[in-house]
Design a protein around this motif. Structure first.
Motif, PDB file in Angstrom:
ATOM      1  N   LEU A 144     -64.908 -16.867  31.371  1.00 24.57           N
ATOM      2  CA  LEU A 144     -63.499 -16.770  31.740  1.00 24.57           C
ATOM      3  C   LEU A 144     -62.671 -17.861  31.066  1.00 24.57           C
ATOM      4  O   LEU A 144     -61.571 -17.599  30.546  1.00 24.57           O
ATOM      5  CB  LEU A 144     -63.337 -16.868  33.254  1.00 24.57           C
ATOM      6  N   THR A 145     -63.186 -19.077  31.081  1.00 24.37           N
ATOM      7  CA  THR A 145     -62.447 -20.194  30.492  1.00 24.37           C
ATOM      8  C   THR A 145     -62.237 -19.984  28.997  1.00 24.37           C
ATOM      9  O   THR A 145     -61.136 -20.204  28.472  1.00 24.37           O
ATOM     10  CB  THR A 145     -63.197 -21.510  30.751  1.00 24.37           C
ATOM     11  N   ALA A 146     -63.288 -19.544  28.300  1.00 26.37           N
ATOM     12  CA  ALA A 146     -63.177 -19.340  26.857  1.00 26.37           C
ATOM     13  C   ALA A 146     -62.232 -18.189  26.522  1.00 26.37           C
ATOM     14  O   ALA A 146     -61.405 -18.286  25.610  1.00 26.37           O
ATOM     15  CB  ALA A 146     -64.563 -19.083  26.269  1.00 26.37           C
ATOM     16  N   ILE A 147     -62.350 -17.081  27.262  1.00 26.98           N
ATOM     17  CA  ILE A 147     -61.487 -15.927  26.990  1.00 26.98           C
ATOM     18  C   ILE A 147     -60.032 -16.269  27.269  1.00 26.98           C
ATOM     19  O   ILE A 147     -59.129 -15.920  26.487  1.00 26.98           O
ATOM     20  CB  ILE A 147     -61.940 -14.715  27.820  1.00 26.98           C
ATOM     21  N   ARG A 148     -59.759 -16.967  28.376  1.00 24.81           N
ATOM     22  CA  ARG A 148     -58.404 -17.396  28.689  1.00 24.81           C
ATOM     23  C   ARG A 148     -57.819 -18.211  27.527  1.00 24.81           C
ATOM     24  O   ARG A 148     -56.676 -17.996  27.101  1.00 24.81           O
ATOM     25  CB  ARG A 148     -58.404 -18.254  29.947  1.00 24.81           C
TER      26      ARG A 148
END
Length: 394
Positions: A144-148
């Motif tokens: 989630l952090t990387a995609i955000r």
């Protein structure tokens, strides 16, 4: 939630459900499971849902079709319906690959796409992708952090070794909403902290408030005080008559209690206290090639599926909104005749009125019913037939 970009999906107010002025923002869509193998049928029904004025079409990806390719085909052949991956596995693609697909789908759909992600399960992760299923919550957070970061135009936050972190060449506009398909307490909290929406499946309707409480715990760790949208995926056990509805409910319950690993039966039996009902489903599934719904499992069917006749569909959907859902996705039973599935879309479309005025009245009635500890039953007196409408997309 919306910690990482400026996108804010519609949020319900804190007013009582029966008085909310934003009832028009409640959305009703349809969804497909990986058990549905007919890609051509998915495309036809997706186009029909668009023409009927339903709000969304969501595809869960598993072992059957690449959901992003099918959604790209739907984006090219539909006009206004929202499109989403109700869940893609956090293990099946790198965060960069997921972000590339999401950005491309947002572009080709002209802003109609939302990205649903989930931790999947050990059988699928290990048996299909060949990746050990370890520390799933950490995997979800990292993904989630990387995609955000990538979708908002930042560089990858965790490039390997001493590599120079890269960014997406084209940042999607509008921003892509990210939803988390989550069932464990930790992952639901993560949805409240980092996602725009939570997508439960086979969650007990009367326990939605428990999920909301977990979301709020995650929201308290977020940088902004924004409310996470709850989009429930509800298996459809609707039919023209009571017997057909019972057969549909029996298929859903027996399939997810006996064929999808221990996650669902354990959740229903232990967390929701429905062990007797789950055990009855498992016993019935073992006794017959075509299981029947045991009497002991009727309440379970009402709790986790959309269970009833076509005439009761409106009241059944309203009960989910009254319980706290912001959106309801009707998950279609797989491998059923296309005519039957088309009928379900027609029933859903009759429920969706152009101005959503029915929701205010139906939710109010369902809330009163809930406060009196009553639950709509298949055997109860029939609700008046749903109104016919060509409802516009919400």
């Amino acid at each position: 939630m919306n910690t990482h970009h400026n996108y804010t999906p519609p949020r319900p107010s804190d007013e009582p459900l029966e008085h909310r002025e934003d009832a028009e923002q409640r959305r009703i869509g349809v969804a497909f499971t990986p058990f549905e193998t007919r890609a051509d049928l998915i495309l036809r029904l997706g186009r029909q849902a668009d023409e009927l004025g339903l709000d969304r079409v969501d595809l869960a990806e598993g072992w059957t079709h690449d959901s992003m390719i099918l959604l790209a085909q739907l984006a090219a052949s539909t006009q206004s319906i929202g499109l989403g991956t109700s869940v893609v596995s956090a293990w099946g693609r790198t965060p960069a690959t997921i972000a590339l697909g999401a950005a491309s789908l947002q572009s080709c759909s002209q802003g109609r796409f939302s990205l649903g992600i989930g931790a999947s399960s050990p059988p699928l992760t290990e048996g299909f992708h060949g990746i050990p299923w370890a520390r799933p919550l950490a995997r979800l957070r990292q993904t989630l952090t990387a995609i955000r970061a990538l979708l908002r135009g930042d560089r990858l936050p965790d490039a390997a070794g001493g590599a120079r972190p890269l960014r997406l060449g084209v940042v999607p506009e509008p921003p892509v909403p990210i939803l988390l398909a989550a069932l464990s307490p930790g992952s639901i909290r993560l949805a409240g902290e980092l996602a725009d929406g939570w997508v439960p499946f086979l969650w007990a309707r009367s326990r939605l408030h428990e999920g909301r409480a977990l979301l709020q715990q995650g929201e308290s760790r977020s940088e902004t005080a924004s409310r996470t949208r709850v989009t429930v995926g509800v298996p459809v056990a609707l039919a023209a008559d009571e017997q057909g509805a019972r057969q549909r409910a029996a298929w859903w319950l027996s399939t997810y209690a006996t064929r999808m690993g221990p996650l669902y039966p354990q959740m229903l039996a232990r967390r929701f206290g429905m062990a007797t009902a789950v055990n009855a489903v498992i016993a019935a599934a073992g006794d017959r090639s075509s299981p029947e719904l045991p009497a002991a499992s009727e309440n379970l069917a009402h709790e986790v599926t959309l269970f009833g006749t076509y005439e009761q569909a409106e009241a059944a959907i309203a009960a989910w909104f009254a319980a706290g859902a912001d959106d309801v996705n009707l998950v279609l039973p797989p491998n059923r005749p296309e005519q039957e599935l088309a009928e379900i879309l027609e029933v859903a479309a009759r429920v969706v009125s152009p101005h959503r005025s029915w929701i205010r009245h139906a939710v109010s009635a369902a809330t009163a019913c809930r406060s009196a500890q009553e639950t709509p039953r298949v055997s109860s007196a029939s609700v008046p037939p749903a109104r016919v409408s060509n409802g516009a997309s919400g």
